[in-house]
Design a protein around this motif. Structure first.
Motif, mmCIF file in Angstrom:
data_model
loop_
_atom_site.group_PDB
_atom_site.id
_atom_site.type_symbol
_atom_site.label_atom_id
_atom_site.label_comp_id
_atom_site.label_asym_id
_atom_site.label_seq_id
_atom_site.Cartn_x
_atom_site.Cartn_y
_atom_site.Cartn_z
ATOM 1 N N THR A 192 36.565 44.642 42.415
ATOM 2 C CA THR A 192 36.588 43.315 43.035
ATOM 3 C C THR A 192 37.926 43.059 43.710
ATOM 4 O O THR A 192 37.992 42.389 44.751
ATOM 5 N N SER A 193 38.993 43.592 43.143
ATOM 6 C CA SER A 193 40.318 43.418 43.730
ATOM 7 C C SER A 193 40.416 44.112 45.088
ATOM 8 O O SER A 193 41.082 43.616 46.000
ATOM 9 N N ILE A 264 34.961 35.489 38.397
ATOM 10 C CA ILE A 264 35.536 35.579 39.740
ATOM 11 C C ILE A 264 36.875 34.866 39.856
ATOM 12 O O ILE A 264 37.400 34.726 40.954
ATOM 13 N N PHE A 267 39.642 37.103 41.367
ATOM 14 C CA PHE A 267 39.402 37.268 42.801
ATOM 15 C C PHE A 267 39.818 36.015 43.565
ATOM 16 O O PHE A 267 40.494 36.099 44.605
#
Length: 315
Positions: A192-193, A264, A267
Motif C-alpha cells: 500500500t505504501s 488505510i 496510507f
C-alpha cells in the motif's frame, strides 16, 4: 456572480525571495533522509519481510495489555515479536518473525492460539513466506523505478531543457521527502505504501506541470521581463488553483485519517504529508530552481515596462 477565490487575483507576492531559505532547508532535509534511510531504514511490513501477522480483538469484559502480549509472544522462542495497539479499542497487531518452513509458521499459530484464545479473538491472520516476500520486494522496486523513470522522461520531452530539469528536481525532492515521512513516523512500509508513493509522484507532476505551463506561456508573451518577476507571476497567477486543489485534497485525506479506520490510516497519513510536500515543492523548490539552472528569455534581462504589463495582464 463572483466565484469563490481563496487567493486574490491581484496578488504580487514575492515567492522567489524565500529561495535562499527553502533551498538550504530542502537540501538539509533531503540529506538527513538519505542518512536515516541508510542507518534506520524503513519499517518494512510483512509483505516485504515475511512472517506471520495476527490481529487480535479483546473479548468483552477483558482488558488488553500490550506489554503482557509482547512478553508472552517473545517467550515463544521465535525471535523478537512486534506488538502494536490499534486505535485504543482493544485491537492489537502482533507480527511474528519469519520461520523456517511451513511447520515453523504452523507452530507460531498454535502457540499464539494457546496463549491468547482465552482473552482475545483472532480477527485476521496473514502469513507470507520468504519466496513471496522476496518477489514482492523485487516487483515493488521495479514498479517504482520504472514509474519514476517514465515520469522523468515525460517531463524531459514535455518542457524545454531548463523547465524539464526544474520539474525533475521537484519530483525527486518529493519522492525523497515522502520516504522520509515513512522513516520518521515508522509507518509500516508495504505494498500500500508503494501505491502511496506512486500517487504522490502523480500529484507532484500535476502541480509542477500547471505552474510550468504558465511559465512557458509567459515566456512567450513577455520577452524582456526579469526571470524572477516572471516566476513570481507564474506562481501568483496559478495560486488560486493550487490552493483550491490542495485544500480539497487535504480535506478528503483528513476525513480518511479520522474516519477511515486503521487499515488505510497509514496510507492516508502519508498521502496527507505528500500533498503538503508537493505543494511546497512546486512553489519553493522546482520553480526557484529555474533561477539556478539558468532559465533565460530571448530578450534583455531587464524590462520594467513588460513587468508592469505582465502584472496588469494577471489582474
Amino acid at each position: 456572480m463572483r466565484l469563490l477565490r481563496l487567493w486574490p487575483d491581484e496578488s504580487h507576492f514575492d515567492f522567489m525571495r524565500f529561495r535562499r531559505l527553502t533551498f538550504p532547508l530542502s537540501a538539509i532535509v533531503s540529506v538527513a533522509t538519505v542518512v536515516l534511510f541508510l542507518t534506520m531504514g524503513l519499517n518494512y511490513g510483512i509483505d516485504f519481510k515475511g512472517g506471520t501477522l495476527v490481529e487480535l480483538q479483546v473479548k468483552p469484559g477483558q482488558k488488553s495489555d500490550v506489554a503482557e502480549i509482547r512478553e508472552t509472544a517473545n517467550g515463544f522462542g521465535f525471535g523478537e515479536t512486534e506488538v502494536q495497539e490499534l486505535g485504543g479499542e482493544g485491537q492489537v497487531l502482533v507480527r511474528f518473525p519469519l520461520q523456517a518452513g511451513e511447520q515453523g509458521q504452523t507452530a507460531v499459530m498454535q502457540k499464539a492460539h494457546a496463549a491468547f484464545d482465552a482473552h482475545y479473538e483472532f480477527r485476521r491472520t496473514e502469513t507470507v513466506g520468504p519466496r513471496v516476500s522476496g518477489e514482492l520486494v523485487q516487483s515493488g522496486t521495479v514498479g517504482v523505478v520504472l514509474s519514476v523513470l517514465a515520469v522523468l522522461l515525460y517531463l524531459w520531452f514535455r518542457f524545454e531543457r531548463e523547465l524539464a530539469l526544474g520539474a525533475i528536481v521537484g519530483t525527486l525532492h518529493d519522492i525523497v521527502l515522502t520516504v522520509g515521512v515513512f522513516i520518521v513516523t515508522r509507518i509500516e512500509f508495504n505494498m500500500t505504501s508503494i501505491a502511496a508513493i506512486l500517487t504522490i509522484v502523480g500529484y507532484s507532476l500535476n502541480e509542477t506541470v500547471v505552474v510550468f505551463d504558465r511559465t512557458r506561456e509567459l515566456m512567450r508573451r513577455y520577452k524582456t521581463i526579469p526571470v524572477v518577476d516572471l516566476l513570481n507571476l507564474s506562481i501568483n497567477s496559478t495560486m488560486s488553483r493550487t490552493v483550491m486543489t490542495s485544500m480539497s485534497t487535504t480535506l478528503s485525506l483528513v476525513a480518511l485519517v479520522l474516519f477511515g479506520g486503521e487499515a488505510i490510516k497509514g496510507f492516508a497519513v502519508v498521502m496527507l504529508a505528500g500533498v503538503v510536500i508537493c505543494t511546497y515543492s512546486a512553489i519553493f523548490v522546482s520553480t526557484p530552481s529555474l533561477i539556478y539552472i539558468g532559465l533565460t528569455l530571448s530578450g534583455a534581462k531587464s524590462g520594467q515596462r513588460e513587468t508592469r504589463l505582465a502584472r496588469q495582464a494577471a489582474e
